[in-house]
Design a protein around this motif. Structure first.
Motif, PDB file in Angstrom:
ATOM      1  N   UNK A 148       0.820  -1.218   0.000  1.00 53.96           N
ATOM      2  CA  UNK A 148       0.000   0.000   0.000  1.00 53.96           C
ATOM      3  C   UNK A 148       0.852   1.265   0.000  1.00 53.96           C
ATOM      4  N   UNK A 149       2.181   1.102   0.016  1.00 59.13           N
ATOM      5  CA  UNK A 149       3.084   2.256   0.070  1.00 59.13           C
ATOM      6  C   UNK A 149       2.719   3.196   1.210  1.00 59.13           C
ATOM      7  N   UNK A 150       2.509   2.619   2.374  1.00 56.80           N
ATOM      8  CA  UNK A 150       2.077   3.396   3.535  1.00 56.80           C
ATOM      9  C   UNK A 150       3.025   3.212   4.704  1.00 56.80           C
ATOM     10  N   UNK A 151       3.322   4.308   5.368  1.00 53.05           N
ATOM     11  CA  UNK A 151       4.119   4.318   6.588  1.00 53.05           C
ATOM     12  C   UNK A 151       3.210   4.711   7.736  1.00 53.05           C
ATOM     13  N   UNK A 152       3.327   4.047   8.865  1.00 52.21           N
ATOM     14  CA  UNK A 152       2.461   4.302  10.008  1.00 52.21           C
ATOM     15  C   UNK A 152       3.288   4.459  11.282  1.00 52.21           C
ATOM     16  N   UNK A 153       2.845   5.354  12.138  1.00 50.73           N
ATOM     17  CA  UNK A 153       3.425   5.473  13.480  1.00 50.73           C
ATOM     18  C   UNK A 153       2.285   5.349  14.478  1.00 50.73           C
ATOM     19  N   UNK A 154       2.246   4.258  15.197  1.00 55.11           N
ATOM     20  CA  UNK A 154       1.258   4.050  16.259  1.00 55.11           C
ATOM     21  C   UNK A 154       1.846   4.586  17.557  1.00 55.11           C
ATOM     22  N   UNK A 155       1.171   5.547  18.150  1.00 59.73           N
ATOM     23  CA  UNK A 155       1.676   6.192  19.366  1.00 59.73           C
ATOM     24  C   UNK A 155       0.730   5.887  20.510  1.00 59.73           C
ATOM     25  N   UNK A 156       1.217   5.168  21.509  1.00 63.14           N
ATOM     26  CA  UNK A 156       0.427   4.801  22.679  1.00 63.14           C
ATOM     27  C   UNK A 156       1.009   5.443  23.934  1.00 63.14           C
ATOM     28  N   UNK A 157       0.228   5.445  24.986  1.00 57.32           N
ATOM     29  CA  UNK A 157       0.670   6.010  26.276  1.00 57.32           C
ATOM     30  C   UNK A 157       1.294   7.383  26.076  1.00 57.32           C
ATOM     31  N   UNK A 158       0.614   8.219  25.353  1.00 58.15           N
ATOM     32  CA  UNK A 158       1.159   9.531  25.023  1.00 58.15           C
ATOM     33  C   UNK A 158       1.321  10.399  26.259  1.00 58.15           C
ATOM     34  N   UNK A 159       2.366  11.216  26.235  1.00 65.18           N
ATOM     35  CA  UNK A 159       2.691  12.112  27.337  1.00 65.18           C
ATOM     36  C   UNK A 159       2.671  13.549  26.832  1.00 65.18           C
ATOM     37  N   UNK A 160       2.470  14.518  27.715  1.00 67.98           N
ATOM     38  CA  UNK A 160       2.498  15.924  27.282  1.00 67.98           C
ATOM     39  C   UNK A 160       3.800  16.276  26.561  1.00 67.98           C
TER      40      UNK A 160
END
Length: 120
Positions: free
Chosen positions: A71-83
């Motif tokens: 799919x020519x796709x790059x993904x960044x899954x961001x969990x437990x985000x902080x300020x």
């Protein structure tokens, strides 16, 4: 001029999750960088064409970078985000050497950036 387009930014409470996406070029190393107000742009995560991933210490265990060659796709899954994750996030493509995977100098195609805001 070739440019990447990011999507998926927004505002979330601390502890929440966001998913960023970008076009990926199969023959390039792809990376996510971020720049917080008053700070220099820093490397967050990168993935090479073989799928090997590298992360900044500040996001290890919380963020996951992936790419879908079909799919020519790059993904960044961001969990437990902080300020402190609040920043403009940029997608980038390039051919960095091993010492420069998380350094801007190795990347020559950039997106315009997408804002990520993490509130207390």
């Amino acid at each position: 001029q070739v440019q990447l387009v990011e999507s998926g930014g927004g505002s979330v409470q601390a502890g929440g999750s966001l998913r960023l996406s970008c076009t990926a070029y199969s023959n390039y190393c792809m990376g996510w960088f971020r720049q917080a107000p008053g700070k220099e742009r820093e490397g967050v995560a990168t993935i090479d064409s073989y799928g090997r991933t590298y992360y900044a210490d500040s996001v290890k265990g919380r963020f996951a970078i992936s790419r879908d060659h079909a799919k020519n796709t790059l993904t960044l899954q961001m969990n437990s985000l902080k300020p402190e994750d609040t920043a403009i996030y940029y997608c980038a493509a390039g051919t960095p050497t091993s010492d420069y995977r998380l350094r801007e100098v190795g990347y020559h195609i950039w997106g315009q950036g997408t804002q990520v805001t993490v509130t207390v």
